[in-house]
Design a protein around this motif. Structure first.
Motif, PDB file in Angstrom:
ATOM      1  N   ASN A 259       0.813  -1.221   0.000  1.00 37.86           N
ATOM      2  CA  ASN A 259       0.000   0.000   0.000  1.00 37.86           C
ATOM      3  C   ASN A 259       0.848   1.274   0.000  1.00 37.86           C
ATOM      4  OD1 ASN A 259      -2.411  -1.510   0.073  1.00 37.86           O
ATOM      5  ND2 ASN A 259      -2.213  -1.725   2.287  1.00 37.86           N
ATOM      6  N   GLY A 260       1.906   1.276  -0.818  1.00 41.92           N
ATOM      7  CA  GLY A 260       2.747   2.457  -0.971  1.00 41.92           C
ATOM      8  C   GLY A 260       3.787   2.673   0.110  1.00 41.92           C
ATOM      9  N   THR A 261       3.875   1.749   1.056  1.00 44.27           N
ATOM     10  CA  THR A 261       4.848   1.845   2.144  1.00 44.27           C
ATOM     11  C   THR A 261       5.920   0.788   1.948  1.00 44.27           C
ATOM     12  OG1 THR A 261       3.149   2.645   3.660  1.00 44.27           O
ATOM     13  CG2 THR A 261       5.144   1.729   4.656  1.00 44.27           C
ATOM     14  N   LEU A 262       7.174   1.166   2.123  1.00 44.27           N
ATOM     15  CA  LEU A 262       8.277   0.216   2.012  1.00 44.27           C
ATOM     16  C   LEU A 262       8.222  -0.735   3.193  1.00 44.27           C
ATOM     17  CD1 LEU A 262      10.816  -0.603   0.419  1.00 44.27           C
ATOM     18  CD2 LEU A 262      12.105   1.026   1.810  1.00 44.27           C
ATOM     19  N   THR A 263       7.997  -2.029   2.920  1.00 48.23           N
ATOM     20  CA  THR A 263       7.827  -3.011   3.986  1.00 48.23           C
ATOM     21  C   THR A 263       8.733  -4.231   3.836  1.00 48.23           C
ATOM     22  OG1 THR A 263       6.008  -4.045   2.773  1.00 48.23           O
ATOM     23  CG2 THR A 263       5.416  -2.391   4.441  1.00 48.23           C
ATOM     24  N   GLY A 264       9.351  -4.412   2.691  1.00 46.73           N
ATOM     25  CA  GLY A 264      10.187  -5.596   2.464  1.00 46.73           C
ATOM     26  C   GLY A 264      11.364  -5.632   3.422  1.00 46.73           C
ATOM     27  N   ASP A 265      11.510  -6.720   4.165  1.00 44.20           N
ATOM     28  CA  ASP A 265      12.574  -6.822   5.169  1.00 44.20           C
ATOM     29  C   ASP A 265      13.957  -6.667   4.556  1.00 44.20           C
ATOM     30  OD1 ASP A 265      10.854  -7.126   7.317  1.00 44.20           O
ATOM     31  OD2 ASP A 265      10.883  -9.320   7.223  1.00 44.20           O
ATOM     32  N   ALA A 266      14.228  -7.352   3.468  1.00 49.50           N
ATOM     33  CA  ALA A 266      15.553  -7.268   2.849  1.00 49.50           C
ATOM     34  C   ALA A 266      15.838  -5.840   2.378  1.00 49.50           C
ATOM     35  CB  ALA A 266      15.668  -8.256   1.691  1.00 49.50           C
ATOM     36  N   ALA A 267      14.851  -5.195   1.787  1.00 48.48           N
ATOM     37  CA  ALA A 267      15.022  -3.814   1.315  1.00 48.48           C
ATOM     38  C   ALA A 267      15.253  -2.860   2.480  1.00 48.48           C
ATOM     39  CB  ALA A 267      13.797  -3.380   0.513  1.00 48.48           C
ATOM     40  N   LEU A 268      14.481  -3.000   3.542  1.00 50.69           N
ATOM     41  CA  LEU A 268      14.647  -2.147   4.720  1.00 50.69           C
ATOM     42  C   LEU A 268      16.010  -2.363   5.375  1.00 50.69           C
ATOM     43  CD1 LEU A 268      11.052  -2.364   6.202  1.00 50.69           C
ATOM     44  CD2 LEU A 268      12.179  -0.287   5.347  1.00 50.69           C
ATOM     45  N   ASN A 269      16.460  -3.605   5.439  1.00 50.67           N
ATOM     46  CA  ASN A 269      17.769  -3.898   6.028  1.00 50.67           C
ATOM     47  C   ASN A 269      18.895  -3.295   5.196  1.00 50.67           C
ATOM     48  OD1 ASN A 269      16.690  -5.296   8.202  1.00 50.67           O
ATOM     49  ND2 ASN A 269      16.826  -7.280   7.181  1.00 50.67           N
ATOM     50  N   ARG A 270      18.789  -3.399   3.884  1.00 49.38           N
ATOM     51  CA  ARG A 270      19.818  -2.816   3.005  1.00 49.38           C
ATOM     52  C   ARG A 270      19.812  -1.289   3.133  1.00 49.38           C
ATOM     53  NH1 ARG A 270      23.177  -4.600  -0.892  1.00 49.38           N
ATOM     54  NH2 ARG A 270      23.775  -3.111  -2.503  1.00 49.38           N
ATOM     55  N   LEU A 271      18.633  -0.690   3.178  1.00 51.28           N
ATOM     56  CA  LEU A 271      18.532   0.756   3.321  1.00 51.28           C
ATOM     57  C   LEU A 271      19.123   1.203   4.661  1.00 51.28           C
ATOM     58  CD1 LEU A 271      17.526   3.353   1.986  1.00 51.28           C
ATOM     59  CD2 LEU A 271      15.298   2.952   3.056  1.00 51.28           C
ATOM     60  N   ALA A 272      18.831   0.486   5.722  1.00 51.55           N
ATOM     61  CA  ALA A 272      19.385   0.815   7.040  1.00 51.55           C
ATOM     62  C   ALA A 272      20.906   0.699   7.026  1.00 51.55           C
ATOM     63  CB  ALA A 272      18.780  -0.096   8.112  1.00 51.55           C
ATOM     64  N   ARG A 273      21.430  -0.327   6.351  1.00 52.04           N
ATOM     65  CA  ARG A 273      22.883  -0.482   6.244  1.00 52.04           C
ATOM     66  C   ARG A 273      23.493   0.680   5.475  1.00 52.04           C
ATOM     67  NH1 ARG A 273      22.889  -5.267   4.413  1.00 52.04           N
ATOM     68  NH2 ARG A 273      23.356  -4.938   2.218  1.00 52.04           N
ATOM     69  N   ALA A 274      22.846   1.093   4.398  1.00 46.22           N
ATOM     70  CA  ALA A 274      23.347   2.227   3.612  1.00 46.22           C
ATOM     71  C   ALA A 274      23.367   3.498   4.460  1.00 46.22           C
ATOM     72  CB  ALA A 274      22.485   2.424   2.366  1.00 46.22           C
ATOM     73  N   VAL A 275      22.314   3.740   5.213  1.00 46.59           N
ATOM     74  CA  VAL A 275      22.218   4.951   6.037  1.00 46.59           C
ATOM     75  C   VAL A 275      23.351   5.014   7.059  1.00 46.59           C
ATOM     76  CG1 VAL A 275      20.816   6.010   7.860  1.00 46.59           C
ATOM     77  CG2 VAL A 275      19.773   5.411   5.670  1.00 46.59           C
ATOM     78  N   THR A 276      23.770   3.873   7.603  1.00 52.48           N
ATOM     79  CA  THR A 276      24.868   3.890   8.587  1.00 52.48           C
ATOM     80  C   THR A 276      26.159   4.402   7.956  1.00 52.48           C
ATOM     81  OG1 THR A 276      25.621   1.617   8.200  1.00 52.48           O
ATOM     82  CG2 THR A 276      23.892   1.948   9.873  1.00 52.48           C
ATOM     83  N   GLN A 277      26.284   4.338   6.656  1.00 50.95           N
ATOM     84  CA  GLN A 277      27.507   4.779   5.986  1.00 50.95           C
ATOM     85  C   GLN A 277      27.651   6.304   5.973  1.00 50.95           C
ATOM     86  OE1 GLN A 277      27.354   2.600   2.279  1.00 50.95           O
ATOM     87  NE2 GLN A 277      27.428   0.660   3.384  1.00 50.95           N
ATOM     88  N   PHE A 278      26.589   7.027   6.288  1.00 51.81           N
ATOM     89  CA  PHE A 278      26.715   8.472   6.461  1.00 51.81           C
ATOM     90  C   PHE A 278      27.560   8.805   7.695  1.00 51.81           C
ATOM     91  CE2 PHE A 278      22.656   9.064   3.952  1.00 51.81           C
ATOM     92  CZ  PHE A 278      23.207   9.866   2.958  1.00 51.81           C
ATOM     93  N   ASP A 279      27.590   7.894   8.680  1.00 50.71           N
ATOM     94  CA  ASP A 279      28.300   8.152   9.935  1.00 50.71           C
ATOM     95  C   ASP A 279      29.751   8.559   9.703  1.00 50.71           C
ATOM     96  OD1 ASP A 279      25.924   7.326  11.072  1.00 50.71           O
ATOM     97  OD2 ASP A 279      26.773   5.565  12.063  1.00 50.71           O
TER      98      ASP A 279
END
Length: 186
Positions: free
Chosen positions: A152-172
């Motif tokens: 329903n237009g919300t990102l819910t896929g576990d693998a996708a969310l995990n990859r996105l979270a991993r990418a975001v940590t690289q801003f640190d």
């Protein structure tokens, strides 16, 4: 405390947009880690003057102000839908208006949405070289999500969310440790 400015740019021209949902989710994840001031723009937010512009100076004042927010950001989340193995022309046109050194050294999370996995490499073959031209610092982990990753237009896929979270940590790596939020839950 000074807040960093993170700007999300969605290369989509339709609403509702899975690409916008992807960028918004990424910005939410960033805000969970780093004190930020955030902005999210879609291509339509730049109005009719974008398509006619041959230079930044040709944009109307409102569109130019949005470009200035992007240029002055500390970091970017750039995502685009992939159509026929590439990004939309109007998205590329916006970037074509920028000075080649406008994004020099700026950390950028690259992401894309596509109907299926067939488009997954477009992030590496299209977006990464485009941002390399600007000498931006693309994060090592790029993210591609497809229709199956949304509910329903919300990102819910576990693998996708995990990859996105991993990418975001690289801003640190780009920002001082004192700006990072200390979460009791971590």
């Amino acid at each position: 405390m000074t807040h960093l400015s993170f700007v999300g740019l969605s290369g989509n021209i339709t609403a509702p947009s899975k690409t916008r949902a992807l960028v918004s989710t990424a910005l939410d994840l960033v805000q969970n880690r780093i004190e930020t001031q955030r902005h999210l723009f879609e291509i339509n937010d730049f109005g009719d003057s974008l398509g006619r512009a041959r230079r930044l100076e040709d944009l109307d004042a409102e569109a130019r102000a949005k470009v200035d927010v992007i240029l002055n950001a500390d970091a970017l989340v750039i995502a685009t839908p992939i159509y026929k193995a590439s990004y939309p022309g109007l998205f590329k046109h916006l970037l074509d208006l920028l000075d080649p050194q406008a994004l020099l050294g700026k950390p950028v999370l690259l992401a894309a949405t596509g109907g299926g996995e067939k488009h997954a490499l477009a992030v590496e073959h299209q977006l990464r070289p485009l941002l390399a031209f600007f000498e931006a610092q693309s994060l090592a982990t790029a993210v591609h999500v497809s229709d199956k990753d949304f509910t329903n237009g919300t990102l819910t896929g576990d693998a996708a969310l995990n990859r996105l979270a991993r990418a975001v940590t690289q801003f640190d790596a780009f920002f001082p440790a004192q700006l990072r939020l200390q979460r009791a839950a971590e």
